[in-house]
Design a protein around this motif. Sequence first.
Motif, PDB file in Angstrom:
ATOM      1  N   VAL A   1       0.832  -1.224   0.004  1.00  0.00           N
ATOM      2  CA  VAL A   1      -0.119   0.005  -0.066  1.00  0.00           C
ATOM      3  C   VAL A   1       0.848   1.017   0.160  1.00  0.00           C
ATOM      4  O   VAL A   1       1.635   1.487   0.960  1.00  0.00           O
ATOM      5  CB  VAL A   1      -0.993  -0.127   1.260  1.00  0.00           C
ATOM      6  CG1 VAL A   1      -1.716   1.140   1.271  1.00  0.00           C
ATOM      7  CG2 VAL A   1      -1.950  -1.210   1.032  1.00  0.00           C
ATOM      8  N   ILE A   2       0.830   2.006  -1.013  1.00  0.00           N
ATOM      9  CA  ILE A   2       1.462   3.365  -1.058  1.00  0.00           C
ATOM     10  C   ILE A   2       0.522   4.547  -1.038  1.00  0.00           C
ATOM     11  O   ILE A   2      -0.522   4.583  -1.846  1.00  0.00           O
ATOM     12  CB  ILE A   2       2.292   3.297  -2.456  1.00  0.00           C
ATOM     13  CG1 ILE A   2       3.060   2.223  -2.633  1.00  0.00           C
ATOM     14  CG2 ILE A   2       2.757   4.557  -2.599  1.00  0.00           C
ATOM     15  CD1 ILE A   2       3.985   2.056  -3.870  1.00  0.00           C
ATOM     16  N   GLU A   3       0.500   5.412   0.053  1.00  0.00           N
ATOM     17  CA  GLU A   3      -0.207   6.343   0.254  1.00  0.00           C
ATOM     18  C   GLU A   3      -0.065   7.490  -0.756  1.00  0.00           C
ATOM     19  O   GLU A   3       1.306   7.888  -0.854  1.00  0.00           O
ATOM     20  CB  GLU A   3      -0.109   6.864   1.604  1.00  0.00           C
ATOM     21  CG  GLU A   3      -0.673   5.960   2.692  1.00  0.00           C
ATOM     22  CD  GLU A   3      -1.987   5.402   2.722  1.00  0.00           C
ATOM     23  OE1 GLU A   3      -2.823   6.069   2.395  1.00  0.00           O
ATOM     24  OE2 GLU A   3      -2.205   4.314   3.038  1.00  0.00           O
ATOM     25  N   ALA A   4      -0.978   8.148  -1.205  1.00  0.00           N
ATOM     26  CA  ALA A   4      -0.784   9.127  -2.036  1.00  0.00           C
ATOM     27  C   ALA A   4      -0.294  10.452  -1.238  1.00  0.00           C
ATOM     28  O   ALA A   4       0.445  11.337  -2.145  1.00  0.00           O
ATOM     29  CB  ALA A   4      -2.175   9.534  -2.942  1.00  0.00           C
ATOM     30  N   ASN A   5      -0.632  10.756  -0.281  1.00  0.00           N
ATOM     31  CA  ASN A   5      -0.027  11.831   0.439  1.00  0.00           C
ATOM     32  C   ASN A   5       1.339  11.936   1.190  1.00  0.00           C
ATOM     33  O   ASN A   5       1.862  12.373   1.543  1.00  0.00           O
ATOM     34  CB  ASN A   5      -1.091  12.391   1.505  1.00  0.00           C
ATOM     35  CG  ASN A   5      -2.443  12.599   0.814  1.00  0.00           C
ATOM     36  OD1 ASN A   5      -2.448  12.918  -0.065  1.00  0.00           O
ATOM     37  ND2 ASN A   5      -3.480  12.439   1.808  1.00  0.00           N
ATOM     38  N   ASP A   6       1.761  10.376   1.013  1.00  0.00           N
ATOM     39  CA  ASP A   6       3.137  10.159   1.507  1.00  0.00           C
ATOM     40  C   ASP A   6       4.235  10.653   0.764  1.00  0.00           C
ATOM     41  O   ASP A   6       4.365  10.275  -0.534  1.00  0.00           O
ATOM     42  CB  ASP A   6       3.136   8.709   1.805  1.00  0.00           C
ATOM     43  CG  ASP A   6       4.592   8.436   2.498  1.00  0.00           C
ATOM     44  OD1 ASP A   6       5.153   9.131   2.717  1.00  0.00           O
ATOM     45  OD2 ASP A   6       4.804   7.061   2.513  1.00  0.00           O
ATOM     46  N   GLU A   7       5.079  11.569   1.144  1.00  0.00           N
ATOM     47  CA  GLU A   7       6.402  12.287   0.215  1.00  0.00           C
ATOM     48  C   GLU A   7       7.179  11.031  -0.222  1.00  0.00           C
ATOM     49  O   GLU A   7       7.619  11.072  -1.097  1.00  0.00           O
ATOM     50  CB  GLU A   7       6.988  13.174   1.163  1.00  0.00           C
ATOM     51  CG  GLU A   7       8.001  13.837   0.354  1.00  0.00           C
ATOM     52  CD  GLU A   7       7.432  14.667  -0.897  1.00  0.00           C
ATOM     53  OE1 GLU A   7       8.178  14.525  -2.031  1.00  0.00           O
ATOM     54  OE2 GLU A   7       6.386  15.092  -0.895  1.00  0.00           O
ATOM     55  N   GLY A   8       7.124   9.819   0.560  1.00  0.00           N
ATOM     56  CA  GLY A   8       8.083   8.841   0.364  1.00  0.00           C
ATOM     57  C   GLY A   8       7.627   8.080  -0.714  1.00  0.00           C
ATOM     58  O   GLY A   8       8.347   7.259  -1.434  1.00  0.00           O
ATOM     59  N   SER A   9       6.394   8.068  -1.273  1.00  0.00           N
ATOM     60  CA  SER A   9       5.751   7.536  -2.346  1.00  0.00           C
ATOM     61  C   SER A   9       6.544   7.787  -3.646  1.00  0.00           C
ATOM     62  O   SER A   9       6.865   6.757  -4.338  1.00  0.00           O
ATOM     63  CB  SER A   9       4.286   7.916  -2.478  1.00  0.00           C
ATOM     64  OG  SER A   9       3.506   7.451  -1.453  1.00  0.00           O
ATOM     65  N   ARG A  10       6.814   9.001  -3.865  1.00  0.00           N
ATOM     66  CA  ARG A  10       7.747   9.329  -4.980  1.00  0.00           C
ATOM     67  C   ARG A  10       8.940   8.607  -5.097  1.00  0.00           C
ATOM     68  O   ARG A  10       9.513   8.267  -6.351  1.00  0.00           O
ATOM     69  CB  ARG A  10       7.833  10.930  -5.246  1.00  0.00           C
ATOM     70  CG  ARG A  10       6.538  11.681  -5.523  1.00  0.00           C
ATOM     71  CD  ARG A  10       6.802  13.071  -5.401  1.00  0.00           C
ATOM     72  NE  ARG A  10       5.772  13.739  -5.706  1.00  0.00           N
ATOM     73  CZ  ARG A  10       5.297  14.885  -6.518  1.00  0.00           C
ATOM     74  NH1 ARG A  10       6.647  15.270  -7.131  1.00  0.00           N
ATOM     75  NH2 ARG A  10       4.263  15.311  -6.431  1.00  0.00           N
ATOM     76  N   GLN A  11       9.665   8.470  -4.013  1.00  0.00           N
ATOM     77  CA  GLN A  11      10.972   7.802  -3.941  1.00  0.00           C
ATOM     78  C   GLN A  11      10.749   6.289  -4.147  1.00  0.00           C
ATOM     79  O   GLN A  11      11.619   5.761  -4.840  1.00  0.00           O
ATOM     80  CB  GLN A  11      11.693   7.932  -2.521  1.00  0.00           C
ATOM     81  CG  GLN A  11      11.932   9.477  -2.246  1.00  0.00           C
ATOM     82  CD  GLN A  11      13.064   9.837  -3.306  1.00  0.00           C
ATOM     83  OE1 GLN A  11      13.752   9.258  -3.768  1.00  0.00           O
ATOM     84  NE2 GLN A  11      12.844  11.269  -3.608  1.00  0.00           N
ATOM     85  N   HIS A  12       9.640   5.725  -3.671  1.00  0.00           N
ATOM     86  CA  HIS A  12       9.514   4.352  -4.083  1.00  0.00           C
ATOM     87  C   HIS A  12       9.182   4.086  -5.397  1.00  0.00           C
ATOM     88  O   HIS A  12       9.473   2.840  -5.755  1.00  0.00           O
ATOM     89  CB  HIS A  12       8.147   3.840  -3.178  1.00  0.00           C
ATOM     90  CG  HIS A  12       8.357   3.552  -1.451  1.00  0.00           C
ATOM     91  ND1 HIS A  12       9.491   3.221  -1.174  1.00  0.00           N
ATOM     92  CD2 HIS A  12       7.319   4.169  -0.756  1.00  0.00           C
ATOM     93  CE1 HIS A  12       9.274   3.449   0.227  1.00  0.00           C
ATOM     94  NE2 HIS A  12       8.227   3.936   0.382  1.00  0.00           N
ATOM     95  N   LEU A  13       8.614   4.850  -6.003  1.00  0.00           N
ATOM     96  CA  LEU A  13       8.261   4.790  -7.439  1.00  0.00           C
ATOM     97  C   LEU A  13       9.353   5.407  -8.434  1.00  0.00           C
ATOM     98  O   LEU A  13       8.954   5.386  -9.677  1.00  0.00           O
ATOM     99  CB  LEU A  13       6.957   5.480  -7.604  1.00  0.00           C
ATOM    100  CG  LEU A  13       5.827   4.837  -7.211  1.00  0.00           C
ATOM    101  CD1 LEU A  13       4.774   5.509  -7.398  1.00  0.00           C
ATOM    102  CD2 LEU A  13       5.733   3.383  -7.339  1.00  0.00           C
TER     103      LEU A  13
END
Length: 87
Positions: free
Chosen positions: A59-71
Amino acid sequence: MNELHQELKAFIIETMNLEDVTPADIGDDTPLFADDGLGLDSIDALELVLALKKKYGIVIEANDEGSRQHLRSVNSLAMLVSAQREA
């Protein structure tokens, strides 16, 4: 982790319907969303996040700044999947 990288590359190609791209065309650090990389866009990001949840339970949260790093790349996705498997 090389096997995981290959698996993720094939997963990205299939999920994004990248017809003229092979796993060999995608470097482990190739940006997924930059023009000099695969050039995926925000709609592609949503599709990829949903597919990751379905296949890997991530689960990757849209509001999580780390999401961009994961992708960011295959390497960053591999680290995320590996961490999920270890948890």
